[in-house]
Design an enzyme around this catalytic site. Structure first.
Site, mmCIF file in Angstrom:
data_model
loop_
_atom_site.group_PDB
_atom_site.id
_atom_site.type_symbol
_atom_site.label_atom_id
_atom_site.label_comp_id
_atom_site.label_asym_id
_atom_site.label_seq_id
_atom_site.Cartn_x
_atom_site.Cartn_y
_atom_site.Cartn_z
ATOM 1 N N CYS A 18 0.824 -1.224 0.000
ATOM 2 C CA CYS A 18 0.000 0.000 0.000
ATOM 3 C C CYS A 18 0.851 1.265 0.000
ATOM 4 C CB CYS A 18 -0.943 0.004 1.195
ATOM 5 S SG CYS A 18 -0.214 -0.624 2.692
ATOM 6 N N HIS A 55 -2.870 6.048 4.860
ATOM 7 C CA HIS A 55 -1.434 6.190 5.111
ATOM 8 C C HIS A 55 -0.985 7.560 4.596
ATOM 9 C CE1 HIS A 55 -1.302 2.074 6.220
ATOM 10 N NE2 HIS A 55 -0.686 1.538 5.168
HETATM 11 C C1 2RA Z 1 0.934 -2.331 6.711
HETATM 12 N N1 2RA Z 1 1.653 -2.066 4.423
HETATM 13 O O1 2RA Z 1 0.515 -1.175 6.626
HETATM 14 C C2 2RA Z 1 1.482 -3.031 5.495
HETATM 15 C C3 2RA Z 1 0.610 -4.159 5.051
HETATM 16 N N2 2RA Z 1 -0.688 -3.723 4.676
HETATM 17 O O2 2RA Z 1 0.929 -3.000 7.777
#
Ligand code: 2RA
Length: 328
Positions: free
Chosen positions: A129, A237
């Site tokens: 991601c 994120h």
């Molecule tokens: C996380 N990118 O954010 C890793 C797996 N989705 O934990």
């Protein structure tokens, strides 16, 4: 042409979002089979208001023809079952890290390297991601100024750890002193570790970003240093990106090109936070400015890790392949 699709890991955060993204795509799907572990089998999920009972994944579950099989069930399940699925199905799209490093398996963000899907049949790896959301703007800027070096710091939400990550944070916010899926309390805290630590001093998530940025951009000499951090956010994120180029940068040209690029939202005069994401499947770029000199840029990037960073990119791979193969 009506398609037959299967989702393995259908009851997880990403699996459920894959169903939502398929619905949003308005694809004509004649058959959607959902699979999960024995623990989750029997769950009833809905696709366009139709109930579908989740089946337990067994050795022979995938020995039938599907146009596309989507996996979001971890690397272990993918390594075992994707090779089985590919014997009778056209394309398997795996969201785990299981196949990303395989030289002959494409690691795809369709807007960046979707051409790899032309005439392809087999397993396709969905990138991590935090990689997906930054590689979209970086591919644009690379074409303009020739990217040489990347220094990134991520601020990753707990849904990246799946549903249990969300449960861990919510429990702590209600006063439970249980670390849950993390090595430390995450509420009112930040944890500079995602995945195990390697001998290099980097953690697995950081190493994933290093490798995946190079593979997707096909720039194996790209210098990358990532620091991945877990933050007490549910969805979304964020990444601080510093990018250094071979050539001098041009901010107005960067802004104009980013604004006109697919799956990118650019904010010239303001910024976005994870709580502003809603159901966006796009990557959001803001606070674009010169880095340390005329050959570098710094910007802030926000993306929905379960949508853009996983389910929406996987479904976009399915849609893109369908177009190239004449199904759409
Ligand atoms: C996380 N990118 O954010 C890793 C797996 N989705 O934990």
């Amino acid at each position: 042409l009506k398609m037959k699709v299967a989702i393995v890991g259908a009851t997880g955060e990403v699996g459920r979002m894959m169903i939502t993204c398929l619905e949003e795509s308005n694809l004509e799907i004649s058959e959607l089979d959902l699979f999960a572990s024995s623990r989750s089998a029997g769950t009833v999920l809905y696709y366009t208001d139709q109930p579908i009972k989740v089946q337990e994944l067994k050795q022979d579950s995938l020995l039938k023809h599907y146009d596309y099989v989507l996996f979001s069930a971890g690397a272990g399940v993918a390594k075992t079952f994707a090779p089985i699925a590919i014997q009778t199905s056209e394309v398997v799209i795996d969201n785990s890290s299981g196949f990303r490093k395989e030289p002959n398996i494409p690691l795809v963000v369709p807007e960046v390297n979707g051409d790899l899907l032309t005439g392809y049949s087999g397993i396709v790896a969905n990138p991590n991601c935090s990689t997906i959301q930054i590689i979209l703007p970086l591919a644009v800027l690379d074409k303009l100024f020739n990217l040489k070096k990347l220094i990134v710091s991520t601020y990753q939400s707990v849904s990246g750890s799946g549903h249990q990550g969300i449960v861990t944070l919510l429990n702590q916010r209600q006063g439970k002193n249980d670390k849950g899926v993390y090595p430390h309390i995450i509420d009112l805290n930040v944890i500079p570790q995602i995945g195990g630590f390697l001998d290099s001093g980097y953690c697995q998530e950081e190493e994933k970003m290093h490798f995946e940025c190079r593979k997707i951009l096909n720039k194996w000499d790209l210098l990358v240093s990532a620091t991945t951090v877990r933050v007490p956010v549910i969805y979304g994120h964020s990444v601080s990106v510093y990018a250094e180029f071979e050539n001098e940068v041009d901010i107005p040209k960067s802004e104009k090109t980013l604004q006109n690029s697919p799956r990118i939202v650019y904010y010239p005069n303001t910024y976005i936070t994870p709580l502003d994401l809603g159901s966006s499947n796009e990557t959001h770029i803001c606070r674009l400015r010169l880095g340390t000199d005329e050959k570098s840029l710094t910007f802030w990037n926000v993306g929905h890790n379960v949508r853009l960073g996983a389910a929406a990119n996987a479904v976009n791979i399915l849609i893109t392949h369908s177009k190239y193969s004449g199904r759409l």
